[in-house]
Design an enzyme around this catalytic site. Structure first.
Site, short mmCIF file in Angstrom:
data_model
loop_
_atom_site.label_atom_id
_atom_site.label_comp_id
_atom_site.label_asym_id
_atom_site.label_seq_id
_atom_site.Cartn_x
_atom_site.Cartn_y
_atom_site.Cartn_z
CB CYS A 2 2.36 33.01 -46.66
SG CYS A 2 3.42 31.68 -47.22
NE ARG A 27 -2.25 36.42 -49.15
CZ ARG A 27 -2.37 37.04 -50.40
NH1 ARG A 27 -3.34 37.92 -50.39
NH2 ARG A 27 -1.61 37.05 -50.96
CD1 TRP A 73 -1.49 26.57 -48.51
CD2 TRP A 73 0.46 26.65 -49.88
NE1 TRP A 73 -1.48 25.65 -49.70
CE2 TRP A 73 -0.39 25.64 -50.44
CE3 TRP A 73 1.57 26.86 -50.50
CZ2 TRP A 73 -0.20 24.68 -51.75
CZ3 TRP A 73 2.01 25.98 -51.59
CH2 TRP A 73 1.11 25.08 -52.05
CG ASN A 99 3.43 35.69 -49.88
OD1 ASN A 99 3.50 34.43 -50.02
ND2 ASN A 99 2.44 36.33 -50.26
N GLY A 100 6.41 33.87 -50.60
CA GLY A 100 7.30 33.61 -52.05
C GLY A 100 8.36 32.74 -51.88
CD GLU A 484 -15.90 26.26 -60.41
OE1 GLU A 484 -14.96 25.78 -61.03
OE2 GLU A 484 -16.11 26.74 -59.11
CE LYS A 488 -15.51 25.89 -56.17
NZ LYS A 488 -14.88 26.03 -57.13
CD GLU A 491 -12.25 24.37 -54.82
OE1 GLU A 491 -11.15 24.40 -54.90
OE2 GLU A 491 -13.07 24.83 -55.42
CG HIS A 507 -15.09 7.80 -75.77
ND1 HIS A 507 -14.88 7.08 -77.07
CD2 HIS A 507 -15.68 8.89 -76.28
CE1 HIS A 507 -15.83 7.59 -77.83
NE2 HIS A 507 -16.32 8.38 -77.66
CE LYS A 606 -10.72 33.27 -52.89
NZ LYS A 606 -11.68 32.44 -53.34
#
Ligand code: G6P
Length: 611
Positions: A2, A27, A73, A99-100, A484, A488, A491, A507, A606
């Site tokens: 947050c 955030r 968030w 936040n937390g 990666e 990208k 997300e 496989h 983020k």
């Protein structure tokens, strides 16, 4: 996770809070709220973005010089108006942004309920607000003591700011596990969960340490530890320019950050890699270098994109420095009973420097006696402060939630480290060293060349924007790039994508291939080129659509592929730095064409400061 912002001083608080929340929105962005003190505490909060909050406030009178704001968030309770912060205690005495996570909130809530306290939301934060109020009303001499006593009963992490309506000339802030920065102005203070909302007002900042409690009036800051011991605040100068946190004419932060990579890699080099005949200077590692050179094993711990950079690091350290490497997800590492020997070196990689799992893994490694190094982007964040030594990436602020320039700068640092160790161990001859450095110095201009050809990537994106699945393949240094690239895409565009080592395709994933399946193959010229050509043929034989990242001038894969993105030739040890760029652009264009919120993809944040 947050975002927190707060102000106390002579100016109107609301514009500072709203502006700050917009800067912090990366955030967390499921709801936002502000609270302003002006004879009484007013709270406005809303599900959605900061813009929704602004519309909700409209022309209402929210004047006042003291205020707190939050962008959320969700962890406890769905994103809605009621669960949004700030939270006010039952009798309205305490208003709090947090936040937390308060891990024992359920037990505390039950206890408070049995004492007659009622709750409006499902959040852990409201429990904390009520716990403080309960202790205060039971006779704590002032708000600060009530906050301290309440925090002593709390298990979990917090960065928080509180207004008490009985002591409205002050803000009380506390930190444990979630970052808080105080900006020091002229008879005014700014608080935030990172420096981005502060930088336009002041460059003098104080980073709170874990356990710190700060009591702030407009002209005074008192800082104490959780044991009530006075601290002298250490004021540091911020090294960020306001231009770095603006979009600078680009449509999205992500695009700006992709295009910034030649510059950010140059900044990561600057002062460290000079001429081909000189040494690489990594000042932050100077004292630990003997131990690093002697390391029997390197353990790399990270999450997300930083973990992918760590995988490239594995190849680099093994190739150039001949040190065995294990790359671990921080969240897995910390919950095992990992074996760490005294000759092992642990390297934690993190853009934000605040990822909760990475921080916890660092603690564990330290407890087991390891030398722990950090590769971080955000100066002054928790990881650089918790590690024994380290290297900053100097990518500049990365605001887009999907990491781009941080990744290439992390790989740049890992390459510098591996070359330095290899050279010290006399594994790299003078001429190879000179060739490596020469090639390394050319990387920024080669990235520039790829960026100039972005139109081809955009045209291909148009054809694949409606896919529902895709497969990304690579081998060696290019396997982490495949991972990666897939990350990208998924997300920011919400297309399911999987990264695989190309040979492993046989496989399992090969069963998925048909004429509708785009297969992105990262196949530049290196020692596995012939092998990956065979893998491309296997895809072709099953009518998969092939999009290949190839070395300029490649003719073999060009004949088989439906689309090729060319990159300039380079030494294979640097190939990840170039080959990831077309994949970043490909995902970006697809996401934009699908109408997705590129900079703030759904459900993501983020900086992940919860476990
Ligand atoms: C989040 C971000 C990713 C990032 C990961 C690790 O998931 O959205 O972009 O790679 O956290 O973050 P760190 O700051 O530790 O690199």
């Amino acid at each position: 996770m947050c975002g927190i912002v707060a102000y106390i001083g002579e100016r109107q608080a609301l514009p500072i809070l709203i502006n700050g929340l917009k800067r912090l929105e990366y955030r967390g962005y499921d709801s936002a709220g502000v609270s302003i003190w002006n004879k009484k505490t007013k709270v406005y909060k809303r599900k959605g973005k900061v813009a929704d909050l602004e519309a909700f406030i409209g022309n209402d009178d929210l004047t006042g010089n003291i205020g707190i704001g939050h962008t959320r968030w969700a962890t406890h309770g769905e994103p809605n108006d009621v669960n949004a912060h700030p939270h006010m205690s039952m009798n309205g005495k305490f208003t709090i942004i947090h936040n937390g996570i308060i891990e024992n909130y359920s037990r505390l809530r039950d206890k408070l309920t049995s004492f007659g306290v009622t709750f409006k939301s499902e959040t852990d934060t409201e429990v904390l607000a009520n716990l403080i109020e309960y202790i205060y009303e039971k006779g704590a001499v002032d708000a600060e003591l009530a906050v301290r006593l309440a925090l002593s009963k709390v298990i979990g992490a917090y960065g928080l700011v509180i207004i008490c309506s009985d002591e409205p000339d002050k803000l009380i802030a506390a930190r444990k596990g979630s970052p808080l920065v105080i900006g020091v102005g002229n008879e005014e203070y700014f608080l935030a969960s990172d420096a981005t909302p502060i930088v336009e007002y002041t460059k003098s900042v104080i980073y709170l340490n874990d356990g710190d409690v700060a009591v702030i009036t407009k002209d005074q800051l008192t800082l104490k530890t959780d044991h009530n011991k006075s601290q002298t605040p250490i004021i540091q100068e911020l090294n960020i320019d306001i231009g770095e946190i603006d979009k600078g004419g680009y449509e999205h932060f992500m695009l700006k950050e992709i295009f910034e990579q030649p510059r950010s890699i140059n900044d990561t080099f600057r002062g460290r890699v000079k001429t081909e005949n000189d040494k690489i200077h990594l000042g932050g590692l100077y004292e630990v270098m003997p131990k690093l050179i002697e390391a029997k094993r390197i353990l790399i711990i990270a999450c997300g994109t930083s973990w992918h950079a760590g995988l490239v690091g594995e190849y680099l350290f093994e190739d150039l420095a001949r040190i065995p490497v294990e790359v671990e997800y921080a969240s897995e590492f910390r919950y095992r009973n990992p074996i760490i020997n005294k000759d092992d070196v642990v390297i934690a990689i993190s853009q934000s420097g605040e990822t909760a799992d990475t921080l916890a893994a660092i603690q564990l490694a330290k407890e087991k006696g390891a030398l722990v190094l950090g590769i971080c982007n955000v100066v002054g964040s928790s990881i650089p402060r918790e590690t024994h030594a380290g290297v900053y990436t100097h990518a500049g602020p990365e605001i887009g939630v999907a990491s781009t320039k941080a990744f290439t700068c992390q790989v740049t640092v890992l390459a510098m480290m591996a070359i330095t160790i290899g050279r010290s161990k006399e594994l790299i001859s003078d001429s190879s060293y000179q060739n490596l450095i020469k090639e390394f110095n050319l990387i920024p201009e080669k990235i520039e060349e790829i960026l100039q050809n972005s139109l081809i990537i955009k045209e291909a994106a148009e054809l694949y924007k409606d896919s529902t699945n895709s497969l990304y393949l690579g081998r060696g240094y290019l396997f982490p790039v495949a991972l990666e690239g897939a990350l990208k895409l998924k997300e920011i565009s919400y297309i399911h994508a999987e990264g695989y080592p190309a040979a492993e395709m046989k496989h399992g994933p090969i069963a998925l291939i048909d004429e509708k399946m785009p297969v992105v193959v990262v196949a530049t010229k290196d020692s596995s080129y012939e092998k990956i050509v065979s893998n491309v043929q296997e895809v072709k034989a099953r009518n998969g659509k092939i999009i290949a990242v190839v070395t300029k001038g490649d003719t073999v894969i060009r004949k088989m592929a439906d689309h090729v993105f060319e990159i300039p030739e380079t030494n294979p040890v640097f190939s990840a730095l170039l080959s990831v760029i077309p994949l970043q652009l490909f995902s970006y264009y697809i996401a934009v064409m699908r109408g997705c919120n590129v900079d703030q993809p759904r459900n993501l944040a983020k900086s992940v400061t919860v476990e």
